[in-house]
Design a protein around this motif. Sequence first.
Motif, PDB file in Angstrom:
ATOM      1  N   ARG A 163     -43.808 129.540  12.710  1.00 16.68           N
ATOM      2  CA  ARG A 163     -43.141 130.385  13.712  1.00 16.68           C
ATOM      3  C   ARG A 163     -43.492 131.860  13.630  1.00 16.68           C
ATOM      4  O   ARG A 163     -43.744 132.381  12.547  1.00 16.68           O
ATOM      5  N   ASP A 177     -36.690 121.695   6.208  1.00 18.40           N
ATOM      6  CA  ASP A 177     -37.599 122.235   7.223  1.00 18.40           C
ATOM      7  C   ASP A 177     -37.914 123.657   6.771  1.00 18.40           C
ATOM      8  O   ASP A 177     -37.622 124.623   7.460  1.00 18.40           O
ATOM      9  N   GLU A 187     -46.976 120.531   5.460  1.00 16.14           N
ATOM     10  CA  GLU A 187     -47.844 121.394   6.265  1.00 16.14           C
ATOM     11  C   GLU A 187     -48.290 122.562   5.397  1.00 16.14           C
ATOM     12  O   GLU A 187     -47.552 123.521   5.219  1.00 16.14           O
TER      13      GLU A 187
END
Length: 343
Positions: free
Chosen positions: A80, A246, A308
């Motif tokens: 983000r 997350d 990730e």
Amino acid sequence: MIVKNIFGTTADGRAVDCYTLKNSSGMAVDIITYGATINSIYAADKDGVFADVLAGFDTIDGHENHSDYEGMTVGRYANRIANGKFSIDGIEYEVEKNEKGITCLHGGAELSTAVWKAIIIDDNSLEMSYTSPDGAMGFPGKVDFRVVFTLHEDNALKIEYNAVSDKKTVINMTNHAYFNLAGKGDVLGHELMINADAYTPIDENSIPTGEIRPVEGTPFDFRQSKAIGRDIAADDEQIKIGRGYDHNFCLNDGDGPAAVAYDPESGRVLEVFTDLCGVQLYTGNFLDGTITGKKGNPLIQHAGFCLETQYYPNTPNMPEFPQCTFDAGEKFKSCTVFKFSVK
Ligand code: BGC
């Protein structure tokens, strides 16, 4: 061995191919040109039975219309950017706010929805390339992206990311595979180790607050392998914000794996190696079974976990984090390996 097949056609008529990389022990990896997506990984269990260990889609419609980035190459800025804004050398850029109109998530999904050009380099390596025009999704610079996937004989899938821009810009690339080493059900019983003493807590928009918080004594302590499900519903403010994991973990230096996952039932083991400083553990918290995945099965909550590998999120607005702003002509280069075995 690499074999090319037709995968499908996008709604706007772009042809999508699937390349299957296979090694002599039978491990196979399907990579499609839409999103330079790792579509399937067939890995053996402790009895030698192969299963697809990625949750995702078997149709182009799934990828185009229902995707949460399953298996995709993500960029040009993975994760983000707060308020879709940042500055480079005093110039402010406004980029696509594709997440609730507030944040830029995964570069506005440009790389993951592009059809990449594929070249078979040799029996084990496939190159995918894509050029993003200057100003795409609001980012400065025309960037040439090149991702090389190599399947080794020791069941390691190596991903090499390369990019170069003609203007100073930010680049953060990752792969968004949802691993499920059982090939079915959820991943709560998988055991996971992450070699990180600290993580970056987030605010209500999932943007790091800037704090580098020790994992010690928190649900985020994966330094000793533990079941993903053990603390996933803990009474913890950060777990509540993410509805599970997350979060970006700040990887410790060292040559060993950044993360190791193990499914006790199948015996499959996944080791993750990377030269990057962070990894986002995302446990498919927002999947809710309403989307149909492979073989008609619903993508249930925690159907897979993502590791990730990345620079920390929102770096251009967080000068205290390791930076991924690159000068014109300067090369972005990174490497991540997903290695499969059994125990
Ligand atoms: C994000 C999640 C998001 C998922 C799919 C992850 O990288 O951190 O918040 O739901 O991607 O979009």
